[in-house]
Design an enzyme around this catalytic site. Structure first.
Site, short mmCIF file in Angstrom:
data_model
loop_
_atom_site.label_atom_id
_atom_site.label_comp_id
_atom_site.label_asym_id
_atom_site.label_seq_id
_atom_site.Cartn_x
_atom_site.Cartn_y
_atom_site.Cartn_z
N ASP A 138 -24.96 -2.54 -1.98
CA ASP A 138 -25.11 -2.44 -3.44
C ASP A 138 -25.23 -0.98 -3.87
OD1 ASP A 138 -27.55 -2.38 -2.11
OD2 ASP A 138 -28.66 -3.51 -3.64
N ASP A 154 -11.26 -1.86 -2.89
CA ASP A 154 -10.69 -2.04 -4.24
C ASP A 154 -11.39 -1.10 -5.22
OD1 ASP A 154 -8.96 -4.14 -3.45
OD2 ASP A 154 -9.34 -5.22 -5.33
N TYR A 205 -15.16 -13.60 6.88
CA TYR A 205 -13.79 -14.11 6.74
C TYR A 205 -13.43 -15.12 7.82
CZ TYR A 205 -11.91 -11.04 3.07
OH TYR A 205 -11.63 -10.43 1.88
N LYS A 242 -26.16 -4.48 4.68
CA LYS A 242 -27.20 -5.05 3.82
C LYS A 242 -28.34 -5.48 4.74
CE LYS A 242 -28.67 -6.52 -0.24
NZ LYS A 242 -29.01 -5.66 -1.38
C1 IPM Z 1 -6.92 -7.26 1.12
C2 IPM Z 1 -6.71 -8.55 0.35
C3 IPM Z 1 -6.83 -9.71 1.31
C4 IPM Z 1 -8.24 -9.69 1.90
C5 IPM Z 1 -6.52 -11.09 0.71
C6 IPM Z 1 -5.15 -11.13 0.07
C7 IPM Z 1 -6.65 -12.20 1.71
O1 IPM Z 1 -7.61 -8.63 -0.69
O2 IPM Z 1 -6.13 -6.99 2.04
O3 IPM Z 1 -7.84 -6.53 0.77
O4 IPM Z 1 -9.16 -10.23 1.30
O5 IPM Z 1 -8.40 -9.12 2.97
MG MG Z 2 -8.80 -6.90 -0.98
#
Ligand code: IPM
Ligand code: MG
Length: 353
Positions: A220, A248, A138, A188
């Site tokens: 994975d 997620d 990031y 990984k």
């Molecule tokens: C999260 C979100 C953020 C991330 C986005 C909105 C930049 O997906 O907090 O998980 O990728 O960290």
């Molecule tokens: Mg996210």
């Protein structure tokens, strides 16, 4: 307790308003809470021309904790990258040095049927994902889009220093000590040097925590194991990108992404608290969103920043009670339950409080 409130975009303002109702009750009950509002994301760009305005930086630095709703919306997607809402979120994480992101995935028994996985696979689920939040792909340099050999290339850099891995590993081992004493480091290392170093440093930190059993998985395989047999996990520690994806995925185990809170902490446990879901522009302003992840984020705030486990439990229990009483927003609704609006769910939690 000084709390900076940053509602942000989309459903952000609606869900944060429900969490503020909860904070107001605690205030009436005598807790010394001060709240001040600031702009972030698209709201920051609209009001002050910057997704993370200077005023919000000052407000957040002066506060003990930050409560954030969500950022982003289709109307901002064509802005220059530095002006986009997501950049505001990444900047506040970086500026406040919030390197440890705690994302619990917990299944409330009543919601077992709301998960897309079989109830027997998810019932009793209680996982904590510790995601590194201020490094990795990031933030790594160089990054960009440029022309090479007559065509455009896009590139990013996945990079971790030993100290960055060490500090987040220490947080994860500390959390494992207070839970089931099992930590799984996800990387990984079969392909990436960055992961190889990660793995080595985590193994070194493990020497300081002989009671915790450490395992490792490639990302994975971890993604597969999370849906195959999620209850094998206690605490997971992983890098920024892998943690984004796996959290997620883990959210669906708990029925809805609308249920999962998060804490992002610096080394002094100052923190930012936000639901892990996004701004859901499609349902924004319709009073349909699930405010529970945001309310549960307030519970985490009391636990991790204010060291007040009693208040954290009180909020957790109020959420559990509202669920037990059958209140459901659309995302977790199943036959036979009471379908309620965002505001009504907030009221149900306040009543239970
Ligand atoms: C999260 C979100 C953020 C991330 C986005 C909105 C930049 O997906 O907090 O998980 O990728 O960290
Ligand atoms: Mg996210």
């Amino acid at each position: 307790m000084k709390i900076a409130i940053l509602p942000g975009d989309g459903i952000g303002p609606e869900i944060v308003a429900q969490a503020v109702k909860v904070l107001d009750v605690l205030k009436q009950d005598g807790l010394k809470i001060e709240m001040e509002y600031g702009n972030i994301g698209g709201a920051g760009y609209d009001a002050e021309g910057d997704p993370f305005p200077e005023s919000t930086l000052k407000l957040s630095q002066a506060a003990d904790a930050v409560l954030l709703g969500a950022v982003g919306g289709p109307q901002y997607d064509t802005l220059d990258r530095p002006l986009r809402p997501e950049r505001g979120l990444l900047r506040i994480r970086k500026e406040l040095n919030l390197f440890a992101n705690l994302r619990p995935a917990l299944l409330y028994p009543e919601l077992a049927s709301a998960s897309t996985l079989k109830p027997e696979v998810v019932s009793g689920l209680d996982i904590m994902i510790v995601r590194e939040l201020t490094g990795g792909l990031y933030f790594g340099q160089p990054r960009g889009i440029e022309v090479r050999n007559g065509e455009r290339v896009g590139f990013n850099t996945m990079i971790y220093s030993e100290s960055e891995v060490r500090r987040v590993a220490q947080v994860a081992f500390g959390i494992a000590m207070k839970r089931g004493k099992r930590l799984c480091s996800v990387e990984k290392a079969n392909v990436l040097e960055c992961s190889e170093l990660w793995k080595e440093v985590v193994a070194d930190v493990a020497k300081g925590y002989p009671e915790v059993s450490l395992s490792t998985l490639y990302v994975d395989n971890a993604a597969m194991q999370l849906v195959r047999n999620p209850k094998q996990f206690d605490v997971i520690v992983t890098s920024n990108l892998f943690g984004d994806i796996l959290s997620d995925e883990a959210s669906m185990l708990s029925g809805s992404i609308g249920m999962l809170p998060s804490a992002s902490l610096d080394e002094n446990n100052k923190g930012m608290y936000e639901p892990i879901h996004g701004s859901a522009p499609d349902i924004a302003g319709k009073d349909l969103a699930n405010p529970l992840a945001t309310i549960l984020s307030v519970a985490m705030m009391f636990k991790y920043t204010f060291n007040d486990e009693g208040t954290a439990e009180r909020i957790d229990n109020a959420v559990k009670k509202a669920i037990a009483q059958g209140y459901r927003t659309g995302d977790i609704w199943t036959e036979g339950c009471k379908r309620v609006s965002c505001g009504a769910m907030g009221d149900a939690v306040v009543a239970a409080l």
